[in-house]
Design an enzyme around this catalytic site. Structure first.
Site, PDB file in Angstrom:
ATOM      1  N   CYS A   1      82.179 -41.666 -28.553  1.00  0.00           N
ATOM      2  CA  CYS A   1      81.768 -42.527 -27.383  1.00  0.00           C
ATOM      3  C   CYS A   1      80.843 -41.967 -26.461  1.00  0.00           C
ATOM      4  O   CYS A   1      80.646 -42.323 -25.414  1.00  0.00           O
ATOM      5  CB  CYS A   1      83.109 -42.858 -26.922  1.00  0.00           C
ATOM      6  SG  CYS A   1      84.074 -41.550 -25.994  1.00  0.00           S
TER       7      CYS A   1
ATOM      8  N   GLU B   1      87.374 -33.824 -26.210  1.00  0.00           N
ATOM      9  CA  GLU B   1      86.306 -33.268 -25.509  1.00  0.00           C
ATOM     10  C   GLU B   1      86.380 -31.636 -25.210  1.00  0.00           C
ATOM     11  O   GLU B   1      85.472 -30.934 -24.873  1.00  0.00           O
ATOM     12  CB  GLU B   1      86.429 -33.725 -23.952  1.00  0.00           C
ATOM     13  CG  GLU B   1      86.629 -35.174 -23.948  1.00  0.00           C
ATOM     14  CD  GLU B   1      87.265 -35.911 -22.676  1.00  0.00           C
ATOM     15  OE1 GLU B   1      86.599 -36.231 -21.566  1.00  0.00           O
ATOM     16  OE2 GLU B   1      88.490 -36.021 -22.528  1.00  0.00           O
TER      17      GLU B   1
ATOM     18  N   ASP C   1      81.105 -34.181 -22.576  1.00  0.00           N
ATOM     19  CA  ASP C   1      81.771 -33.186 -22.232  1.00  0.00           C
ATOM     20  C   ASP C   1      82.226 -31.899 -23.393  1.00  0.00           C
ATOM     21  O   ASP C   1      82.159 -30.887 -23.042  1.00  0.00           O
ATOM     22  CB  ASP C   1      83.427 -33.688 -21.861  1.00  0.00           C
ATOM     23  CG  ASP C   1      83.290 -33.958 -20.217  1.00  0.00           C
ATOM     24  OD1 ASP C   1      82.419 -33.583 -19.575  1.00  0.00           O
ATOM     25  OD2 ASP C   1      84.201 -34.942 -20.033  1.00  0.00           O
TER      26      ASP C   1
ATOM     27  N   HIS D   1      70.977 -38.132 -12.776  1.00  0.00           N
ATOM     28  CA  HIS D   1      71.120 -39.663 -12.443  1.00  0.00           C
ATOM     29  C   HIS D   1      69.794 -40.656 -12.557  1.00  0.00           C
ATOM     30  O   HIS D   1      69.970 -41.695 -13.074  1.00  0.00           O
ATOM     31  CB  HIS D   1      71.540 -40.008 -10.922  1.00  0.00           C
ATOM     32  CG  HIS D   1      73.076 -39.366 -10.694  1.00  0.00           C
ATOM     33  ND1 HIS D   1      73.511 -38.978  -9.420  1.00  0.00           N
ATOM     34  CD2 HIS D   1      74.001 -39.200 -11.658  1.00  0.00           C
ATOM     35  CE1 HIS D   1      74.983 -38.854  -9.692  1.00  0.00           C
ATOM     36  NE2 HIS D   1      75.056 -38.586 -10.897  1.00  0.00           N
TER      37      HIS D   1
END
Length: 584
Positions: A517, A448, A472, A209
């Site tokens: 993306c 993914e 992913d 994060h």
């Protein structure tokens, strides 16, 4: 304190062996976490050690009230930080703080705190002990996602303790290159991009994060640089090349001059990109590549339009479903999707159907606990298991598609039968609306899962486009969970195996549009190889649109294809980066 940390986020007292010191002129290598060049003096984030007295509760009711008041104050702090982050870098990155808000309401954690207070502990030690218990339990679980949540527990635990103890929170107000062991989301959100020229973390992951928020702010960042950087004296000059993951310590005049020159060139390139942001992205030999924006709010759509996005390449519709007691009805969804399209001036919007599951649970959908939620009932699997949720969303999408161009995208698809079931629900929604098939409606899937990439030809008959989620796809292909620092170096999207899966999608697409993306799409170094493989749409965060468009304009298709072919034969991600650096 169970949560105490040393200066600069450093180790707790009693840490083992001191690292070998870094010498002037030495190059320290870490993992790239953001692009850009930064030069400046070292400064450390001083958090201090939280000393929690082992005091007893004279009045348990009063102690519990103090804890509740501290929780309320921290909730207000997090909400303010979240709102500011959304304004500065967009809703998508601000959503990082939602996990912190949920932890403040965790019934297991709060129940433990209250039980400890009722047994005689004061509020602060009760809170510290309960948080330490949850943190250690999560860190011990083999599931990487739950291990990664331990960092969130530690961050929010420290924040509440600071309020309970009356200790002022640390302010990230230094100037130059921040050096720390790691960086919480809250600390990263406080960084001022006008003062902080770079971030160097001893630990951490490019997908943690703190790193994500530093990147969103445009601050050059290198993570995983090793513990020796924590001993660099404040004021030591560092030259940071975030794209290469390199840090030069106390560089000589010649090296420093090269870094300053490169930083100036990058700044000029960014300015040129901004000037031409609204223009189409066309390669040097005339191939048009679409550049879309990834959105998670109407505010994001506004930023995307201002940045010159050609479309919304990914709308994370779960932003409407999370953090509430019941799902949005069809009317609310329709209104929100239309608002997104209006902010984009009628440009195409790509709506990904609800992408939640065990890793992003909904309060109003009961789910069985899963040992590994990333491999469980999530994405389209959950929507097909709860067809009522998907049916309402399909009807909203069909209504919006009659008013504006819409691409509909199903996430976490691994079987053709899943796609056939989803398309059947879409057909039912079209019939229920009664106005026929919307002329501008396109249907696609997120790629993914490696199996979906390898059998893209089987999906091609059922879709108008493919959109590859490299985040992913990378973690599944390399068995390296993207939130787990311990395997961050393995989970590299430049790995030739991951690029081979992108190549497989392009080759099996049957001429259908292939988009990317994931975060790789926003990496200017990767633009050429993706286009060379056959990708014709890149969707990135709104702020990255101008620079990605500019990178496309420097590409020659034949040269990019030849470089991509060599990248597929490389022996690892570093070899691919070296190849792309030479070819660029």
């Amino acid at each position: 304190s169970p949560l105490g940390r040393g200066p600069g986020g450093g180790p707790r007292p009693g840490s083992p062996v001191a690292p070998v010191p870094i010498l002037p002129g030495q190059v320290v290598r870490g993992l790239p976490a953001a692009t850009g060049i930064g030069v400046g003096p070292v400064w450390h984030l001083r958090t201090g050690v939280l000393e929690v007295p082992d005091s007893r509760a004279e009045d348990p009711k009063a102690e519990w009230r103090r804890v509740r008041e501290a929780l309320a104050e921290v909730r207000r702090q997090v909400q303010r930080l979240r709102a500011r982050t959304a304004r500065e870098v967009g809703e998508q990155d601000a959503a990082i703080f939602d996990a912190h808000l949920l932890l403040l309401e965790d019934t297991d954690l709060l129940g433990d705190v209250r039980a400890r207070i009722e047994s005689g502990q004061a509020g602060a030690p009760a809170w510290a002990a309960a948080v330490a218990r949850v943190e250690s339990e999560l860190a011990a679980i083999s599931d990487p996602y739950l291990q990664a949540r331990a960092a969130d527990i530690r961050a929010i635990g420290d924040q509440v303790l600071q309020v309970l103890l009356g200790v002022s929170t640390s302010a990230a107000t230094g100037q130059g290159v921040l050096v720390a062991r790691d960086l919480t989301a809250g600390e990263a959100a406080e960084l001022d991009a006008g003062r902080v020229t770079g971030v160097v973390l001893a630990q951490g992951s490019p997908t943690a994060h703190g790193a994500i928020l530093a990147r969103a702010k445009g601050i050059p960042a290198v993570v995983g640089a090793g513990p020796a950087v924590l001993d660099l004296p404040e004021g030591t000059v560092l030259a940071v090349d975030a794209r290469a993951g390199e840090v030069v310590v106390d560089p000589g005049e010649a090296v420093l001059a090269r870094f300053v020159e490169r930083a100036g060139a990058l700044a000029r390139a960014r300015q040129a990109a901004l000037v031409h942001a609204a223009a189409p992205a066309v390669t040097r030999d005339g191939v048009h590549v679409l550049v879309g924006a990834n959105l998670a709010s109407v505010d994001d759509a506004r930023m995307a339009a201002a940045s010159g996005a050609d479309l919304a390449g990914l709308v994370r519709t779960e932003f409407l479903f999370l953090g509430r007691d019941q799902p949005p009805d069809m009317e609310e969804q329709e209104k929100t999707y239309l608002a997104l399209a209006e902010e984009l001036g009628g440009r195409r919007i790509t709506l990904r159907t609800l992408d939640v599951g065990g890793d992003k649970p909904l309060e109003y959908v009961r789910m069985r606990p899963e040992a590994n939620p990333f491999l469980g009932v999530r994405g389209l699997r959950l929507s097909l298991a709860r067809p009522g949720l998907l049916a309402d969303q399909m009807l909203a999408v069909v209504r919006v598609a009659h008013a504006t161009p819409v691409s509909l995208m199903f996430p976490m698809v691994s079987q053709v039968t899943e796609l056939v079931q989803a398309r059947r629900l879409l057909d039912e929604a079209v019939a229920a609306e009664g106005r026929g098939q919307p002329s501008g409606l396109q249907v696609g899937i997120m790629v993914e899962v490696p199996a979906a990439a390898l059998k893209s030809a089987a999906f091609a008959a059922y879709v108008d486009f493919f959109s590859i989620g490299t985040n992913d796809l990378t973690q599944y292909a390399l068995a390296a969970e993207r939130g787990n620092d311990a395997v961050a170096a393995i989970g590299d999207p430049y790995d030739p195996g991951v690029l081979s899966l992108v190549d497989s999608v392009c080759r099996g697409s049957g001429g259908k549009l292939v988009a990317v993306c994931g975060e790789l799409a926003a990496d200017e170094l990767a633009v050429g190889v993706l286009i060379g493989l056959g990708v014709r749409e890149l969707s990135v965060s709104p702020g990255a649109v101008p620079s990605v468009k500019q990178a496309i304009r420097s590409v020659l298709i034949d040269q990019a294809a030849a470089t991509a072919a060599r990248a597929l034969r490389a022996d690892g991600p570093q070899a691919v980066r070296a190849l792309l650096g030479r070819s660029g």
